[in-house]
Write an enzyme that holds these catalytic residues in place. Structure first.
Site, PDB file in Angstrom:
ATOM      1  N   ASN A 160      45.752  24.140  35.023  1.00  0.00           N
ATOM      2  CA  ASN A 160      44.470  24.759  34.650  1.00  0.00           C
ATOM      3  C   ASN A 160      44.518  25.495  33.317  1.00  0.00           C
ATOM      4  OD1 ASN A 160      42.710  23.889  36.531  1.00  0.00           O
ATOM      5  ND2 ASN A 160      43.087  25.567  37.980  1.00  0.00           N
ATOM      6  N   CYS A 417      46.960  24.374  45.555  1.00  0.00           N
ATOM      7  CA  CYS A 417      46.747  23.223  44.662  1.00  0.00           C
ATOM      8  C   CYS A 417      47.545  23.401  43.369  1.00  0.00           C
ATOM      9  CB  CYS A 417      45.263  23.005  44.380  1.00  0.00           C
ATOM     10  SG  CYS A 417      44.610  24.114  43.134  1.00  0.00           S
ATOM     11  N   PHE A 418      48.265  24.513  43.258  1.00  0.00           N
ATOM     12  CA  PHE A 418      49.173  24.784  42.134  1.00  0.00           C
ATOM     13  C   PHE A 418      48.471  24.713  40.774  1.00  0.00           C
ATOM     14  CE2 PHE A 418      51.345  21.779  45.210  1.00  0.00           C
ATOM     15  CZ  PHE A 418      51.596  22.780  46.140  1.00  0.00           C
ATOM     16  N   CYS A 419      47.208  25.141  40.757  1.00  0.00           N
ATOM     17  CA  CYS A 419      46.419  25.117  39.506  1.00  0.00           C
ATOM     18  C   CYS A 419      46.351  23.718  38.921  1.00  0.00           C
ATOM     19  CB  CYS A 419      47.011  26.056  38.449  1.00  0.00           C
ATOM     20  SG  CYS A 419      46.772  27.764  38.822  1.00  0.00           S
ATOM     21  N   ASN A 420      46.406  22.699  39.784  1.00  0.00           N
ATOM     22  CA  ASN A 420      46.424  21.326  39.289  1.00  0.00           C
ATOM     23  C   ASN A 420      45.351  20.506  40.010  1.00  0.00           C
ATOM     24  OD1 ASN A 420      47.293  18.706  38.442  1.00  0.00           O
ATOM     25  ND2 ASN A 420      49.250  19.642  37.922  1.00  0.00           N
TER      26      ASN A 420
END
Ligand SMILES: Cc1ncc(COP(=O)(O)O)c(C=O)c1O
Length: 508
Positions: A160, A417-420
Site C-alpha cells: 500500500n 492482508c499485509f497491506c497488499n
C-alpha cells in the site's frame, strides 16, 4: 470464512518445557539434514548467534515467524550501540560545534556504509535517510514530476505504501495502470509486463514501481525489468523492503533510479530509520512540494524565496534521527558477519522444506489442509509463505483464529492482508465491478463492511516469514501446529455445535 455463527473454538496447547529434542523432531531433523546437506555447514555462525544474540527466543520459548513484519536484532547490536551512545557526546547535526560535528560524522559514515553495503557507486547513487520505506516512497511520490500525459505503472502485488503514490499521480491527471499477477502462482507474465511497458507517452516523466519481492507471496520479480523499462524511457522505483533482509541487492549490477528500504526489516534495530537510495540523475528530476528546516541553504521571509541544499540533505526534512542512524552501520556489520548469501541459502532451504511439508497435509477425505499462495518451489521466491487453512469441505477458516491459536502455542505469525490488497483480490478473483461499487460509496466504509460485501470470500491470509535467526525448530514447530490445529479445530467446532443444540433443547 466461517459460515456459521458458532463461537470460534478455544483450543488448548501444551507449551513444551523440556529442552531436550522430542523424538519426532529429531527424526524430522535427520531427514532434513539428508535432504539439505549444505544446511549444517551454513549454520555454524547462525547456531552460535542464536545462543548468544538471540537467546531470548529459546529462553522465552518463542517461535518467531514474522521476519517480513520485522527482523530481529541481535543483542550485540544493542550493546554496541549502547556503548557508542554511552561514550560519545552526540548533538543536533547542522552545526560546527564538536557534539554536532560528531553526529554529522556518524550520519555521513552511515551513508557511506549503506552505499558500500549495496555496492553502489557514490558517483551514481545517493542515500537519503527517511523514517522508513514508506517515508522514502512518499518522498518519490510527492516529488515526482508527473504531468497529465505521464503514466504511473504499478504491479498488482505492490504494498500500500507504493499503491499510495497513485494519489500523487492522480492529482496531476496522470494515467495509472496496474500489471496483473497470475492467479496460479502470483507471478508476473514477462510478455504482459513488456506490453505494459510499451504503453506510455514518450518525452514526459513516466514511473514504473514494483517490489523486488512481494511481501504477500514471497515472489521475487525479475530485476531485469529495471533495464528493460529504462530502455523504453521509464524511471524505475524498486521497492526492496521485503527483498533485502535475505537477498543480496548489488547496485553495480542493477541500476534502478530509486530503491526504498526499512532498516528494521533488515536487522531489527533501529526502528524509525529507512532510506531512499537514488541515482543523482533521478534526484535532479524531483520537485519537492515544500521546504523545511534542514533542506535549505537560504530562505527569506521578506524576499519570499529559498534555495535548497545542493546535496541529498535537500530531501531530509528537519532533524534526522541521528542517534538511531549511528546504529545502522552496526546492523549492516551484523549481516556481514553472518553473510547475506548464507542467510539467503538457509532461508531458502527452510522455506523449501516448509512448502513441501505444508503442501502434503491432507484431510481424511483427501482435501488439502492448506491453500498455499504463490509458487510451489523456492526458485525466485523468498522466505515468505502465505496460506489459508480450510476444513474438509474446503471452507476457509478465519485467519484471525489461526493467528490467535498460533499465539497460544507461542508462535508469532501474521494474519491479515499485509497491506497488499492486489494479492488478496487476485487470489479471490474479485470482480472489478464489485470492487468499484464497494469503493465508491459516499459514506465511509469499514473493513467489516468490506468483508460482508464479499460473502464466502476471505479477505486475508496467514503469513509465515523466515529470516536471519530462523532455524529448523521454528519451521518444524509451525508444521506441527498446522498438522494438529485443524483436527482440534474440527473437534471443538463439533463440541460447540453439540453444546449449542443441548442448550437450545433445554431452554425450549
Ligand atoms: C514490500 C514492502 N514495501 C514497503 C513496506 C513499508 O515498510 P514500512 O512500514 O517500514 O515503511 C513494507 C512493509 O511491510 C513492505 O513489505
Amino acid at each position: 470464512m466461517i459460515a456459521t455463527a458458532i463461537e470460534p473454538p478455544a483450543l488448548h496447547y501444551e507449551v513444551k518445557r523440556e529442552h531436550s529434542m522430542p523424538h519426532d523432531m529429531r527424526k524430522a531433523l535427520c531427514e532434513f539434514s539428508q535432504q539439505y546437506p549444505a544446511f549444517n555447514a551454513l549454520s555454524v555462525i547462525v547456531d552460535s548467534l542464536r545462543q548468544k544474540d538471540y537467546n531470548r527466543l529459546d529462553a522465552s520459548q518463542t517461535v518467531y515467524l514474522d521476519y517480513t513484519g520485522s527482523s530481529l536484532y541481535g543483542t550485540s547490536q544493542i550493546s554496541l550501540h549502547t556503548a557508542l551512545l554511552t561514550n560519545t557526546v552526540y548533538g543536533n547535526p547542522h552545526s560546527d560545534n564538536p557534539a554536532s560535528a560528531l553526529s554529522s560524522h556518524a550520519v555521513e559514515e552511515a551513508r557511506k556504509d549503506v552505499l558500500k553495503y549495496f555496492n553502489a557507486d557514490p558517483e551514481e547513487y545517493a542515500v537519503i535517510f527517511t523514517p522508513n520505506a514508506t517515508g522514502a516512497l512518499r518522498l518519490v511520490g510527492e516529488s515526482y514530476p508527473f504531468v497529465r500525459e505521464s503514466t504511473l505503472l504499478l504491479t498488482f502485488d505492490c504494498h500500500n505504501s507504493v499503491n499510495g503514490i497513485r494519489e500523487f499521480a492522480r492529482s496531476k491527471g496522470s494515467n495509472i495502470r496496474y500489471i496483473p499477477i497470475k492467479r496460479s502462482n502470483l507471478r508476473l507474465d514477462v510478455m504482459v509486463v513488456s506490453g505494459y511497458l510499451d504503453k506510455m507517452s514518450a518525452g514526459v516523466p513516466n514511473l514504473f514501481a514494483y517490489p523486488a519481492e512481494s511481501n504477500f507471496s514471497g515472489v521475487q520479480h525479475p530485476l531485469e525489468f529495471i533495464a528493460q523499462a529504462q530502455q523504453k524511457g521509464w524511471d524505475v522505483l524498486l521497492d526492496a523492503a521485503a527483498f533485502v533482509p535475505a537477498n543480496k541487492l548489488d547496485l553495480s549490477l542493477w541500476h534502478p533510479d530509486f530503491v526504498t528500504i526499512s532498516f528494521y526489516k533488515m536487522f531489527g534495530y533501529p526502528t524509525g530509520v529507512g532510506c531512499l537510495i537514488a541515482k543523482h540523475s533521478a534526484l535532479s528530476k524531483l520537485k519537492r512540494p515544500w521546504f523545511a528546516g534542514g533542506t535549505v541553504d537560504a530562505v527569506s521571509v521578506n524576499g519570499d524565496g529559498y534555495y535548497y541544499h545542493e546535496d541529498c540533505s535537500a530531501f531530509e526534512d528537519g532533524t534526522l534521527n541521528f542517534l538511531s542512524i549511528a546504529a545502522v552501520p552496526i546492523g549492516l556489520q551484523h549481516i556481514r558477519r553472518v553473510g547475506i548469501t548464507a542467510i539467503h541459502d538457509r532461508v531458502a532451504m527452510l522455506t523449501d522444506w516448509l512448502l513441501k511439508k505444508l503442501s502434503s497435509l491432507r484431510h481424511s477425505n483427501g482435501v488439502p489442509v492448506l491453500r498455499l499462495y504463490g509458487p510451489s518451489n523456492v526458485r525466485m521466491r523468498g522466505g515468505i509463505v502465505s496460506m489459508n487453512f480450510q476444513d474438509p469441505d474446503g471452507i476457509v477458516i478465519d485467519p484471525g483464529i489461526v493467528e490467535h491459536e498460533a499465539a497460544e502455542a507461542h508462535i508469532s505469525i501474521r494474519a491479515g492482508c499485509f497491506c497488499n490488497p492486489g494479492s488478496i483480490e487476485t487470489i479471490n478473483n474479485l470482480s472489478v465491478k464489485d470492487l468499484y461499487q464497494f469503493f465508491h460509496h459516499t459514506e465511509p466504509m469499514s473493513f467489516e463492511d468490506y468483508v460482508a460485501f464479499f460473502p464466502g470470500k476471505t479477505m486475508g491470509a496467514v503469513r509465515v516469514s523466515l529470516g536471519i535467526a530462523s532455524n529448523f525448530a521454528d519451521v518444524y514447530a509451525f508444521v506441527r501446529f498446522a498438522e494438529t490445529f485443524i483436527d482440534r479445530y474440527m473437534q471443538e467446532l463439533e463440541r460447540s455445535c453439540h453444546n449449542m443444540k443441548s442448550t437450545c433443547r433445554s431452554s425450549c
